[in-house]
Design an enzyme around this catalytic site. Sequence first.
Site, PDB file in Angstrom:
ATOM      1  N   SER A 124       0.837  -1.201   0.000  1.00 19.80           N
ATOM      2  CA  SER A 124       0.000   0.000   0.000  1.00 19.80           C
ATOM      3  C   SER A 124       0.870   1.248   0.000  1.00 19.80           C
ATOM      4  O   SER A 124       1.998   1.238   0.526  1.00 19.80           O
ATOM      5  CB  SER A 124      -0.858  -0.021   1.269  1.00 19.80           C
ATOM      6  OG  SER A 124      -1.398   1.248   1.515  1.00 19.80           O
ATOM      7  N   TYR A 149      -2.146  -1.397  10.894  1.00 18.63           N
ATOM      8  CA  TYR A 149      -2.386  -1.907   9.537  1.00 18.63           C
ATOM      9  C   TYR A 149      -1.204  -1.557   8.632  1.00 18.63           C
ATOM     10  O   TYR A 149      -0.616  -2.428   7.968  1.00 18.63           O
ATOM     11  CB  TYR A 149      -3.687  -1.329   8.955  1.00 18.63           C
ATOM     12  CG  TYR A 149      -3.776  -1.514   7.455  1.00 18.63           C
ATOM     13  CD1 TYR A 149      -4.003  -2.765   6.901  1.00 18.63           C
ATOM     14  CD2 TYR A 149      -3.578  -0.435   6.589  1.00 18.63           C
ATOM     15  CE1 TYR A 149      -4.039  -2.946   5.521  1.00 18.63           C
ATOM     16  CE2 TYR A 149      -3.618  -0.606   5.215  1.00 18.63           C
ATOM     17  CZ  TYR A 149      -3.850  -1.863   4.683  1.00 18.63           C
ATOM     18  OH  TYR A 149      -3.882  -2.030   3.323  1.00 18.63           O
ATOM     19  N   LYS A 153       1.973  -3.878   6.612  1.00 26.39           N
ATOM     20  CA  LYS A 153       2.389  -3.823   5.188  1.00 26.39           C
ATOM     21  C   LYS A 153       3.892  -3.580   5.086  1.00 26.39           C
ATOM     22  O   LYS A 153       4.590  -4.224   4.301  1.00 26.39           O
ATOM     23  CB  LYS A 153       1.627  -2.713   4.461  1.00 26.39           C
ATOM     24  CG  LYS A 153       0.142  -2.965   4.318  1.00 26.39           C
ATOM     25  CD  LYS A 153      -0.130  -4.081   3.340  1.00 26.39           C
ATOM     26  CE  LYS A 153      -1.549  -4.567   3.429  1.00 26.39           C
ATOM     27  NZ  LYS A 153      -1.771  -5.888   2.855  1.00 26.39           N
TER      28      LYS A 153
HETATM   29  P1  NAD Z   1     -10.860  -7.242   1.290  1.00 19.23           P
HETATM   30  O1  NAD Z   1     -11.036  -7.246   2.764  1.00 19.23           O
HETATM   31  O2  NAD Z   1     -12.049  -6.998   0.434  1.00 19.23           O
HETATM   32  O3  NAD Z   1     -10.181  -8.617   0.818  1.00 19.23           O
HETATM   33  C1  NAD Z   1      -9.297  -9.356   1.631  1.00 19.23           C
HETATM   34  C2  NAD Z   1      -9.819 -10.785   1.667  1.00 19.23           C
HETATM   35  O4  NAD Z   1      -8.946 -11.572   2.480  1.00 19.23           O
HETATM   36  C3  NAD Z   1     -11.213 -10.889   2.285  1.00 19.23           C
HETATM   37  O5  NAD Z   1     -12.058 -11.614   1.404  1.00 19.23           O
HETATM   38  C4  NAD Z   1     -10.985 -11.654   3.592  1.00 19.23           C
HETATM   39  O6  NAD Z   1     -12.095 -12.470   3.916  1.00 19.23           O
HETATM   40  C5  NAD Z   1      -9.722 -12.432   3.281  1.00 19.23           C
HETATM   41  N1  NAD Z   1      -8.895 -12.772   4.443  1.00 19.23           N
HETATM   42  C6  NAD Z   1      -8.438 -11.948   5.425  1.00 19.23           C
HETATM   43  N2  NAD Z   1      -7.694 -12.643   6.301  1.00 19.23           N
HETATM   44  C7  NAD Z   1      -7.661 -13.937   5.865  1.00 19.23           C
HETATM   45  C8  NAD Z   1      -7.045 -15.124   6.339  1.00 19.23           C
HETATM   46  N3  NAD Z   1      -6.326 -15.137   7.475  1.00 19.23           N
HETATM   47  N4  NAD Z   1      -7.221 -16.269   5.639  1.00 19.23           N
HETATM   48  C9  NAD Z   1      -7.958 -16.283   4.501  1.00 19.23           C
HETATM   49  N5  NAD Z   1      -8.564 -15.183   4.005  1.00 19.23           N
HETATM   50  C10 NAD Z   1      -8.417 -14.030   4.684  1.00 19.23           C
HETATM   51  O7  NAD Z   1      -9.708  -6.193   0.955  1.00 19.23           O
HETATM   52  P2  NAD Z   1      -9.250  -5.608  -0.436  1.00 19.23           P
HETATM   53  O8  NAD Z   1      -9.650  -4.174  -0.499  1.00 19.23           O
HETATM   54  O9  NAD Z   1      -9.643  -6.519  -1.537  1.00 19.23           O
HETATM   55  O10 NAD Z   1      -7.683  -5.642  -0.227  1.00 19.23           O
HETATM   56  C11 NAD Z   1      -6.892  -6.742  -0.659  1.00 19.23           C
HETATM   57  C12 NAD Z   1      -5.473  -6.522  -0.187  1.00 19.23           C
HETATM   58  O11 NAD Z   1      -4.992  -5.279  -0.684  1.00 19.23           O
HETATM   59  C13 NAD Z   1      -5.333  -6.461   1.333  1.00 19.23           C
HETATM   60  O12 NAD Z   1      -4.130  -7.070   1.717  1.00 19.23           O
HETATM   61  C14 NAD Z   1      -5.269  -4.973   1.595  1.00 19.23           C
HETATM   62  O13 NAD Z   1      -4.580  -4.671   2.785  1.00 19.23           O
HETATM   63  C15 NAD Z   1      -4.518  -4.471   0.371  1.00 19.23           C
HETATM   64  N6  NAD Z   1      -4.781  -3.060   0.072  1.00 19.23           N
HETATM   65  C16 NAD Z   1      -6.062  -2.625  -0.049  1.00 19.23           C
HETATM   66  C17 NAD Z   1      -6.311  -1.278  -0.297  1.00 19.23           C
HETATM   67  C18 NAD Z   1      -7.733  -0.758  -0.392  1.00 19.23           C
HETATM   68  O14 NAD Z   1      -7.929   0.450  -0.248  1.00 19.23           O
HETATM   69  N7  NAD Z   1      -8.744  -1.598  -0.642  1.00 19.23           N
HETATM   70  C19 NAD Z   1      -5.241  -0.377  -0.440  1.00 19.23           C
HETATM   71  C20 NAD Z   1      -3.942  -0.869  -0.336  1.00 19.23           C
HETATM   72  C21 NAD Z   1      -3.719  -2.219  -0.068  1.00 19.23           C
END
Ligand code: NAD
Length: 335
Positions: A124, A149, A153
């Site tokens: 991120s 959080y 990362k």
């Molecule tokens: P999201 O929460 O929609 O998707 C993450 C998925 O991981 C979820 O479906 C959740 O059920 C699953 N999950 C979490 N812990 C788990 C575990 N221990 N075992 C199995 N499944 C697990 O989030 P997103 O927005 O799709 O983000 C995806 C990734 O990108 C994440 O790592 C997030 O930190 C990163 N990210 C997101 C953003 C944003 O703004 N959405 C920005 C930067 C980075």
Amino acid sequence: MAILVTGGTGYIGSHTVVELLNLNKEVVVLDNFVNSSPEVVGKIKKITGKEFKFYELDLLDKEKLQKVFEENNITEVIHFAGLKAVGESVKKPLEYYSNNIIGTLILLEVMRKYNCKKIIFSSSATVYGDQGVPKYVETMERGKTTNPYGTTKSMIEKILEDLYISDKEWGIVLLRYFNPVGAHESGLIGDNPNGIPNNLMPFVQKVATGKLPELSIYGNDYPTKDGTGVRDYIHVVDLAKGHINAIEKLNKEQTGVYIYNLGTGTGYSVLDIVNTFEKVNNIKIPYKIAPRRAGDLPELYADPTKAKEELNWVATKNLEDMCRDSWNFAQKQNK
Ligand code: NAD
Ligand code: UDP
């Protein structure tokens, strides 16, 4: 030869699985549904008309994870699974460190055991911290993170870099996402967080559907063009496609650590978002000006040059597309 997608029923993961299936890649998905729902599996199949294997499992369950590697010939992993709510991470640091860090360590141990050494990690822009300038370039050092959080990362990036130092057979891509918004054009998948959203676009969606009365704009006295905070919003389908280019890069280079910003390179203010959402969707977004949110920076956006030059990737969708697709998705939800 399958690509494992962890967290593949989540917001960004589901869009990436769609892009992979559209290219006829063999995909294996796992998720524990802590922040997504089982219906997404069927929705992805409906959008693509393609089948894929799905495992309901928690990354912390090493035995079950090993079974996934035993039952499939996994050659690359795209690792989305993690907890991502900034505010919640401040209240529940142990849960965040445990899920995100230990989950990743277990995944890496299992990958090593099965000799699968190619991984793309969802990082991120938050790892840059406050650089004192708004435009973030990959050559900048990781900065000071301001919540657990963000620290997960930053720590995972470091763990992956150390892993490569210890074993040069690994191929690692760290993708630093800016602000993903929008949804698949079908309106079947998108960002639908439980409860009151923290992020701007899901909040705007809930105000537009009448589920929340008004948006609070956190500060209008920042040194930005209209006083409201500026971010680099990127359409989730563009972001998903960036992962395809990252896989191609890994398969070309085979080994090494590669870091890329995935953003558009353009900053938009909170008022830009509100005004564009109102204009393209012909709907009013009531708002009030509220105090600044603790920890927010005035302005940040990506320098996306490196991804363009090395991944041959650029974002193609504009703010109108993002607002239109977000609203299309929101209207099809019932929560
Ligand atoms: P999201 O929460 O929609 O998707 C993450 C998925 O991981 C979820 O479906 C959740 O059920 C699953 N999950 C979490 N812990 C788990 C575990 N221990 N075992 C199995 N499944 C697990 O989030 P997103 O927005 O799709 O983000 C995806 C990734 O990108 C994440 O790592 C997030 O930190 C990163 N990210 C997101 C953003 C944003 O703004 N959405 C920005 C930067 C980075
Ligand atoms: N924001 C806002 N009201 C909200 C949520 C966010 O004014 O209800 C602002 C926030 O201050 C920031 C921008 O919108 O300037 C993007 O915030 P978000 O939480 O979506 O992303 P991040 O802070 O992680 O970049």
